[in-house]
Design an enzyme around this catalytic site. Sequence first.
Site, PDB file in Angstrom:
ATOM      1  N   LYS A 191       0.880  -1.161   0.000  1.00  0.00           N
ATOM      2  CA  LYS A 191       0.000   0.000   0.000  1.00  0.00           C
ATOM      3  C   LYS A 191       0.917   1.209   0.000  1.00  0.00           C
ATOM      4  O   LYS A 191       1.517   1.555   1.010  1.00  0.00           O
ATOM      5  CB  LYS A 191      -0.910   0.006   1.239  1.00  0.00           C
ATOM      6  CG  LYS A 191      -1.835   1.204   1.246  1.00  0.00           C
ATOM      7  CD  LYS A 191      -2.566   1.392   2.554  1.00  0.00           C
ATOM      8  CE  LYS A 191      -2.802   2.872   2.750  1.00  0.00           C
ATOM      9  NZ  LYS A 191      -3.537   3.181   3.975  1.00  0.00           N
TER      10      LYS A 191
ATOM     11  N   GLY B  40      -7.736   9.571   9.098  1.00  0.00           N
ATOM     12  CA  GLY B  40      -8.057   9.704  10.518  1.00  0.00           C
ATOM     13  C   GLY B  40      -9.028  10.817  10.857  1.00  0.00           C
ATOM     14  O   GLY B  40      -9.276  11.090  12.028  1.00  0.00           O
TER      15      GLY B  40
ATOM     16  N   ALA C 215      -9.335   5.871   3.546  1.00  0.00           N
ATOM     17  CA  ALA C 215      -9.203   6.989   4.500  1.00  0.00           C
ATOM     18  C   ALA C 215     -10.422   7.915   4.507  1.00  0.00           C
ATOM     19  O   ALA C 215     -10.991   8.217   3.459  1.00  0.00           O
ATOM     20  CB  ALA C 215      -7.959   7.818   4.248  1.00  0.00           C
ATOM     21  N   GLY C 216     -10.756   8.340   5.715  1.00  0.00           N
ATOM     22  CA  GLY C 216     -11.766   9.366   5.906  1.00  0.00           C
ATOM     23  C   GLY C 216     -13.117   8.884   6.390  1.00  0.00           C
ATOM     24  O   GLY C 216     -13.925   9.664   6.897  1.00  0.00           O
TER      25      GLY C 216
ATOM     26  N   ASN D  12      -9.306   2.358   9.081  1.00  0.00           N
ATOM     27  CA  ASN D  12      -8.641   1.946  10.319  1.00  0.00           C
ATOM     28  C   ASN D  12      -9.257   2.664  11.516  1.00  0.00           C
ATOM     29  O   ASN D  12      -9.925   2.068  12.347  1.00  0.00           O
ATOM     30  CB  ASN D  12      -7.135   2.238  10.217  1.00  0.00           C
ATOM     31  CG  ASN D  12      -6.352   1.689  11.404  1.00  0.00           C
ATOM     32  OD1 ASN D  12      -6.898   1.295  12.430  1.00  0.00           O
ATOM     33  ND2 ASN D  12      -5.053   1.635  11.285  1.00  0.00           N
ATOM     34  N   THR D  13      -9.084   3.991  11.562  1.00  0.00           N
ATOM     35  CA  THR D  13      -9.499   4.755  12.733  1.00  0.00           C
ATOM     36  C   THR D  13     -10.989   4.634  13.034  1.00  0.00           C
ATOM     37  O   THR D  13     -11.388   4.594  14.201  1.00  0.00           O
ATOM     38  CB  THR D  13      -9.117   6.239  12.561  1.00  0.00           C
ATOM     39  OG1 THR D  13      -7.774   6.298  12.084  1.00  0.00           O
ATOM     40  CG2 THR D  13      -9.199   6.993  13.861  1.00  0.00           C
TER      41      THR D  13
END
Lengths: 80, 266
Positions: free
Chosen positions: B108, B169, B195-196, B217-218
């Site tokens: 990645k 994040g 992301a986001g 992830n977050t």
Amino acid sequence: MRSEKEEDRQEAPLTRIQVNGKEAVVPGPISVRGLLEHLDLQPELVVVERNREILSRDRYDRVDVEEGDRFELVHFVGGG
Amino acid sequence: MAAAEEQSDVGAPLRIADREFSSRLIVGTGKYPDNETMVEAIRASGAEMVTVAVRRVDLDRSKEEGVLHHLHPDEFFLLANTAGCYTADEAIRYARLARAAGFNEWIKLEVIGDEHTLLPDVHATLEAARVLVEEDFKVLAYTNDDLVTALRLEDVGCASVMPLASPIGSGLGLVNPYYIREIKRRLEVPVIVDAGVGTASDACATMEQGVDGVLMNTAIAAAKDPVQMAGAMRLAVRAGRAAYLAGRMPVREFAVPSSPERGMLD
């Protein structure tokens, strides 16, 4: 970085290297596999970069740690 | 809608390069309160592919050990990232180290251009992608929601292009659905939005744009109950995919009654 254990046997030759940005002293001569054992690391979970060159695992026995070598020992950690 | 006809089954696998994945959700392994919660949440997410980062071994052992002490590479497909890299050279170095770990040749690719927003440096990303593709890596490139960059990344041979929904994040959700749709429409390689995403509705709305998958992830790790959120994400990604395949009704800026207008009483 020199441990008491190493001070006890001062006659043994010592090799000064850098591991992950820090000065380290290892009993020499020692192979890369020996270095990983000395640091209590599992070779199959660590990737070794020596003087900016990646060492494949099949070379750990054959490559010796030399004075002034700069090692980066990396592994996988949690990330996104 | 040709793509939808080909794969009208919501259970159709996600295909990237030469591999198929049963889940369209890819999850990160960072920022969990503890390793047990991480493993439980990842299992609840149903994800098959998980991202990991490459970092120095902590020789003082003051911090937690490597992620592979908790996640078994037989159970999950490991996608190493180049997170934290700010130049092409740095990202290439991390990618090579990741491959030397011996699991796969997938990376990645992430080259950050700005510390404050963590937005990608698309020029450096392209430069690194070119080198890594040449070295036979399967490159999944994190990028901005910019069509031209996405096209260039596909041109240089990336296995997947991964535009952001919003900054890493941030949990801001999908800020530019139009650009994401346009990228998906124009690219041949799988498009994964990376992301986001902040919550399940974001994941669902993202999948409704027709993209091939979502990486997060977050949104899971920083939820109060990561395991519960992981389960919600699993459902949301599937729901969004199904809704996309089903083909939504047209949007109208006026009401149309759902019940018959005829047959009303006098």
